[in-house]
Each structure stands twice: as C-alpha cells, then as structure tokens.
Design an enzyme around this catalytic site. Structure first.
Site, PDB file in Angstrom:
ATOM      1  CB  SER A 104      -1.023  -0.025   1.132  1.00 27.64           C
ATOM      2  OG  SER A 104      -0.428  -0.245   2.372  1.00 27.64           O
ATOM      3  CG  ASP A 124       5.730   6.152 -12.056  1.00 27.98           C
ATOM      4  OD1 ASP A 124       6.202   5.128 -12.585  1.00 27.98           O
ATOM      5  OD2 ASP A 124       4.574   6.206 -11.580  1.00 27.98           O
ATOM      6  CE  LYS A 147      -5.572  -3.171   1.254  1.00 32.64           C
ATOM      7  NZ  LYS A 147      -5.788  -1.719   1.299  1.00 32.64           N
TER       8      LYS A 147
END
Length: 715
Positions: free
Chosen positions: A476, A487, A502
């Site tokens: 998470s 990214d 998750k």
C-alpha cells in the site's frame, strides 16, 4: 491538504477508522420491523455495498456459485463432515443464493448449518473409537492433504476412514517429534527416563485425542451468529478480499485493538484451513525481536512455560488459538512451527508489548571505499491519529535526511521491506523531500472522480542518489512511495520481482448508523473498499504492485504471497497519467541498473537464496505424505538436511560496517538498551546482501548537477 490513510489489507488493527463514514453518500434506510435480524442484516449490507463499493458486481447466478463454493469450503475446509449426499443436497441451491439474498431468504443457510451440526454430532460418536487402539506405523499408506481436489465421502464408513487417516497423520507427526526429542536428549547426555515406542505412540495418540476434543468443544460453543458471520463474509468477499463484515463481537475486538495495548508475541495470525498462519510480524514486537518467526510460517502447537505438554491448535478456532498464544508480559510461550521451507522448529518467545520506538524510522551510516552512505529503515508510515503535526513518519524522515546531509553522506537507501503501509499523507510529504514539486499519487472513487495528490513544496531535502529497497511484503503506502520515485526516475527500486499489490483503500462503516431504530440490536460493522490508488504514470499498484528496477531473488520468489494470493482480488487497470516531469538528475541510470543486474546474476549468496526459494516452492506444493514411520522419517530427514544446507544463507557476512549517527551515539552513552538494539540491527545489516548491493548501486549512480539546475530554472 486533505489527510488520507492507507491501510494494509493484512492489518485492520490501526488507522482505518480515520475514514469518515460520511465520505460515502449513504442515507438512512427503513427496514421491516417484522423481519428477523439476520434478514435485515443481509438487506442492510447489500444496500451499503450497492451504495458505496468501488466496483459493484452483479448479484447473479455466477455470483451465487462463487458464494456457494466459498461458504461450503469455509464450513468444511478439509471435507471431514459433509457426505456426498449432503453436498448434493446443498448444491441444489448453488445458483439460488443470489435470489435468496434479494428476497432475504435464509433456507440455504439454515439447511447448511443443520446438516453441519448433524455430521458434527455423528463424528463425536465415533472419534473415540478411532483413537482407542494404537496406530500401526509400519503399514504402507499415504494421506493427501490437497482437500480441494478430494471428493466428499460417499458414506459414513468412508468418512470414518478419512478421520482415521487424519488422526493417524497427526499422531505420527507428534510421535516422530517425541521420538526425536528423546533421542536428542540422550545425545546431549541429559538424564531422561527413556520411553518405549509403544509408550511414545500412546502419548502422541493422547495428544491427538485432547486436540480433537478441544476442537469439538470449540465448535459446540459456536452459535447461529458465528455461522451467519461466515455466511455473510462469503457473500461480501466476492466483491474483493478486503470487504469484510465485522460481527458485534469482532467489532468490539477491533475497537479494543484500536485503543489499547495487547500483550503477546507481536504477530498477526490468520486461519488457513486447519492451520494458524503468520501473516505479519509486527516491528518492535517480541517475535520481531526474536527473529525466528516469519510470514508464511504455520503454528501447529502451543506450550506454556508452566506446562509440560503442548496443545495442538490445528483445527482450533482462530480466536481460541490466539488466546493460547497471547499472554501476560514476561511469560514465555513455546510454539511448534512448520516453517516456510517445510522444516519443523520449536520457537520460544517471551511475551511483551510492542516497543513503540522500534516502529519509528531509524538511520545508520556505512562507509565503502572512502564514501559515506546512509540507510534509513521505515517499518510503517506512522502518524498521530489525534494530531498529524505531532511526530510522524514524514517529520522523522526529514530529520534523518538533514542529519545525513550534515555528516556528508553521499547516497541513501530507504528500506521499505515488510512495510505494510499506513498514512498516505506521510507518503506525499516524504516523496516531496526528493523532488521539487509535482504529483505523487492519484486517487479514484466509485464514481470515477480522480484526485491527484501533489507535493507543493519546491524545497528538496535530499538531491543525492537514492535506492529504495522493497520485497513482496511492501504494501500500500510503501508501494506508492516506491512507484512515485520510480516514475520520476528519482530512485532505483531494488528487491523482489514485485511488491504486495494492494492498491485499494477501505472504509470501516458502523452499520448501526443506517438504522432508524435499534430494535434489532447491534448490527456490527462493514469494512468496504471505496477507493483505488494509481501511480502518476496512470497504472494501478493493485495486484501487480511495483516491479523492481533490479529484481533480486528471495525466499518468496516462487510462491504467491500478497494480493494475488487472495481470492477475488480487484483487477489491475490504468487511467490517464498525471502531468509530471521526470527527474533528470542521473547521467547513467540505465547503465547502473544493467550493471547491478549483471553483478547479481553471479552472486553466490543470491544463487543459494534462489535455490532455497525453489525448494520452498516444492515443499509448498507437496500434498502427499507417508503414514508409515519409516517413510515419514525419511521425508522429514530430507527436509532437515535441506534446511541445514540453506543455513549458509544466515551465515553470510559482508565486509561493510554500520554505525549510528552522532546524535544517537550520544544517546547511547546513557541508554544501554538503545545500544543493544542498534548493535543487533547493525549486525543484521552486515549480513544483508540486498543492502550491500544497494550500496554498490549508490556508489555507481552519477548525479548531473547541471541538469538539476537547468530543470529548476525551467520550473
């Protein structure tokens, strides 16, 4: 900024209640006061899910079939109660459950419980007979524990044979342990009263008898509400594995765990068929300090320090097993554990409360070839539930970064391994320490409304090389930080092939708030999935997790662990990317990643870890076991031999030495406990091949200062 919380699916013990019930557009609903409570509960839960679930499914025949499968499996997971005729009688309702849900009809549920109780009483009538005489461990027979593929017994005679084999297998396992324990004590020169094989078999059989009697006693204590909770959860779990019904008694336990300290071993347990499985080892807890329990281990027996015999908890209700395992601070419990690799080990743990300080971020320095680097371990994304501005993960990380800057550290490793998540606000803040400003994560709700959470502070606390360490249990919030840094091309993500996976968030809803009257009593609560998280590149972290730039084998490499290990996980999907600019600070990122991959492919320690992971996979896939002592002993000897072979993994040692930061060294002068904790951590780091490689990567990364300045001027 809006404050979010991201809860690990494994841990609903903290943080999740911060979701406001009013965030879902529910309205109070009228219910027929002449209905039974169970009927109203089904209607209420269906209504709440329809109003608020992120991905509402059609409640149709396919849905009904899935509920039927999961509910029957939950009732009789190892097929030792229902007969084939019972199953056929129940299967007639396989595609009718959806209609019964809509019509508040409980015929199927009532029949299933009636049949189950009937078979339970019959089993009580014959189990003593099966355990009356000694088992013959010389006969050549086997037991297959792949119960999903097993057929239901055709008649009582066949059913009794199934019970007999299970009793024999349990007794053989205990007999083998008692025999080996006696042999070991003799080898160690202990004064032991030697027992014959017949006496050991009788002792093992008695332990099996006590275990099954405890099982029947536990099952007899269950009432309709317990069975109905199982039925309701078989329904709601079809939407996703994290949507769960909390019956009043479960809701009470949830509330207690939110507000108080529980003394025990510091591990979270889950029922897996007849076994009790470790699904989380809590940072700072006794099991974490002990270091021998790990996620995936199965606890089979529990022994108290003032008792001679262990209690077999296989088949026991989870709550009762937990009651045996937990206990007062300072007392010792000994667990018989089937390890992830198939070996069996007795682990003694002194119960205690979780040490809060050990759940906070901590830092170390390490020097290699004259270069100084920092390592920050972050067990979870913590924050003060009453006041975010109090101590939290982000404020602590910022302090450590500033301290590492002060002493001239040239690169940083952030260790997110085993970090199950926590506060999303801290993730956004922490990510902002490494970039000027920009989006960090996207949040989408059931109505496809998407919000982009951004770092709006242009200050950069750390502009030097960064590596993020992850594994399959990084979940998470951990995945969001790793994904954002990946990214932006701000960090090299190093670790398992993928993280936990998750990408959803749950809202804990008090069902009583939807009732105009309280004549039905406490209705419990519903944990419901209401939102989904997406990377800034548009991809979800759901199911796929974050794929490491440098994938490294570990002991979980070949087994499913994480979101993909659950039934009905929500799918991976993609939305439009956010508007962000890649960090242009590294001049050799691709080259560094390629060199790391090449270097690791020839690493002997990682080759041994990979071989161990493959062995673990074969052990997890094994379903057939010998019921003769000779055959069983041969299998166990093979497991023990392989386990010893892989002991070398724990003997690995790097040539790196880790030290505390100056401020902490000052604290240690008056705190011997802190000194011991840090020495233990540093010793662990010095044996860690993954941290060693992270340091190699940091040393190889070259930062192009001119590109950073140019990008800053453009922004």
């Amino acid at each position: 900024m809006k404050r979010y919380n991201l809860s690990n699916n494994l841990v609903i013990l903290f943080l999740v209640t911060l979701f406001s019930v009013t965030s879902c557009s529910f309205t109070t609903k009228e219910f027929d006061e002449d209905s039974e409570k169970d009927e109203v509960l089904i209607e209420l839960i269906t209504y709440v899910i329809e109003q608020g679930h992120f991905d509402m499914k059609d409640i149709d025949d396919d849905f009904s079939t899935a509920v039927f499968k999961d509910y029957i499996k939950g009732l009789d997971p190892i097929k030792r109660h229902f007969l084939e005729s019972d199953f056929k009688e129940l299967k007639a309702f396989e595609t009718q459950i959806d209609d019964q849900i809509k019509n508040k009809n409980l015929v199927f549920f009532d029949l299933s419980v009636e049949l189950y109780k009937k078979r339970m009483e019959e089993a009580k009538g014959f189990y003593a007979e099966l355990l009356e005489k000694p088992f013959d461990f010389n006969t050549d027979e086997t037991i297959n524990t792949d119960y999903d593929k097993a057929d239901y017994a055709k008649n009582n005679k066949e059913l009794k044979q199934r019970w007999r084999k299970q009793f024999k297998f349990s007794t053989l396992s205990t007999y083998h342990d008692l025999k080996k324990e006696q042999e070991q004590k003799k080898e160690d020169g202990e004064d032991v009263e030697e027992k014959s094989d017949e006496e050991l078999e009788a002792e093992a059989r008695e332990i099996t008898r006590e275990s099954i009697e405890n099982y029947f006693e536990t099952m007899s204590d269950l009432d309709r509400e317990d069975w109905f909770s199982l039925y309701i959860n078989s329904i709601v779990s079809q939407f996703d594995p994290h949507t769960n019904y909390l019956a009043p008694q479960d809701k009470d336990r949830f509330d207690i765990s939110m507000s108080g300290k529980l003394e025990g071993i510091g591990a979270r347990l889950q029922k897996q068929r007849d076994n009790v499985k470790i699904v989380e080892v809590i940072s700072g807890g006794p099991a974490w300090t002990n270091g021998k329990l790990e996620v995936g281990d199965l606890i089979q027996k529990v022994k108290q320090e003032d008792e001679e015999e262990s209690v077999d908890i296989r088949g026991m209700r989870l709550d009762d097993a937990v009651d045996l395992i937990k206990g007062p601070k300072g007392t010792q419990v000994t667990l018989t554990v089937k390890k992830v690799d198939g070996s069996t080990e007795m682990i003694s743990i002194v119960r205690d409360v979780v040490e809060i300080e050990e759940t906070y971020a901590k830092s170390s320095t390490v020097e290699r070839n004259g270069d100084l680097f920092g390592v920050i371990n972050l067990p979870k994304f913590y924050f003060d539930m009453q006041n975010y501005n109090e101590r939290n993960a982000a404020s602590d990380i910022k302090k450590e970064l500033e301290r590492l800057n002060e002493i001239g550290a040239e690169g940083l490793v952030i260790d997110l391994r085993n970090n199950g998540g926590g506060s999303l606000s801290t993730v956004v803040d922490i990510a902002g320490f490494f970039i000027e400003k920009g989006p960090i994560v996207q949040v989408r709700d059931a109505k496809n409304n998407t919000e982009v959470l951004k770092d709006k502070d242009s200050d950069v606390v750390w502009d030097k090389p960064l590596v993020i360490l992850v594994n399959e249990l990084s979940a998470s919030a951990s995945e969001i930080l790793a994904a954002a840094m990946q990214d932006y091309e701000r960090a090299v993500v190093l670790g398992s092939k993928q993280t936990y996976g998750k990408g959803t968030v749950q809202n804990v809803v008090d069902l009583n708030r939807w009732m105009r009257n309280s004549s039905f009593g406490d209705m419990g609560a519903l944990k419901i999935t209401t939102q989904k998280f997406y990377r800034i590149n548009g991809g979800s972290t759901q199911l796929k997790g974050v794929e490491s730039d440098v994938a490294v084998p570990d002991r979980y490499s070949y087994i499913d662990i994480g979101e993909r290990d659950y039934e009905n996980p929500m799918p991976w999907d993609k939305i439009a990317p956010a508007n962000y600019k890649v960090w242009k600070g590294y001049s050799n990122l691709d080259e560094v990643i390629a060199n790391s991959q090449k270097r690791l492919s020839n690493n002997a320690q990682l080759q041994l870890i990979d071989e161990n992971a493959k062995w673990i996979k074969t052990q997890r896939d094994q379903n057939s076991y010998s019921l003769s002592y000779e055959g069983y002993n041969e299998e166990m000897t093979k497991v023990e031999t392989m386990a010893k072979k892989f002991d070398g993994i724990n003997k690995f040692k790097t040539d790196l030495t880790y030290k505390s930061l100056p401020y902490e060294e000052s604290l240690m002068q008056n705190d011997s406990s802190l000194t011991q904790k840090r020495q233990r951590w540093h010793e662990s780091l010095s044996k860690d091949v993954y941290v060693e490689e992270a340091i190699h990567v940091l040393q190889d990364l070259k930062v192009d200062r001119s590109s950073i300045k140019l990008a800053a001027r453009k922004n």
